[in-house]
Design a protein around this motif. Structure first.
Motif: not given
Length: 155
Positions: A78-103
């Protein structure tokens, strides 16, 4: 951001894997296509090696057994998608992808409910040092509970 709907997601189990096998070495390939916003999740004993666009986001995860317990290790490009993101925004994006995998593999957890409490460690493939180290992120159970409370998921 677009609301995640089942029409945006395709799930494929790669033979010889099944909904409940293998456990050791079970692998997930999640591709988020840039142009269509579709999500393709493949589950199997290997990563899905289909050709995807360089612009697509690719998340790889796998189950391992270490020191007497199971854990999920996740690698993301996700390197090119992290530019300009806060730590919270980055963690939210990661959490959403992980949730999709689990679901996407929810039947697996019905056969192995103790794995709902397995730790998930995330490593982002990045040129930035602060993202390279694997970090504890959550558990499948916590992701499912948070998803259930919110009843929606945005990607």
């Amino acid at each position: 951001m677009k609301n995640l709907e089942s029409s945006n997601i395709s799930i494929t189990i790669l033979p010889p894997a099944t909904a409940s096998r293998p456990v050791d070495g079970r692998r997930y390939t999640l591709i988020h296509t840039k142009h269509s916003n579709d999500l393709h999740l493949s589950i199997g004993d290997r990563f899905d090696n289909h050709k995807y666009s360089e612009e697509d986001r690719k998340i790889l995860a796998f189950w391992t057994y270490q020191s007497g317990f199971y854990l999920i290790t996740v690698t993301m490009n996700l390197d090119d998608h992290l530019d300009g993101m806060t730590v919270e925004e980055r963690n939210d994006k990661i959490e959403k992808y992980l949730t999709i995998i689990v679901l996407g593999d929810i039947k697996f957890y019905k056969d192995f409910p103790w794995l709902l409490d397995a730790p998930i460690y995330v490593k982002v493939d990045s040129d930035l040092e602060q993202y390279k180290q694997p970090k504890y992120f959550s558990t499948p159970r916590k992701l499912l509970l948070k998803y259930k409370r919110s009843s929606s998921l945005f990607v």
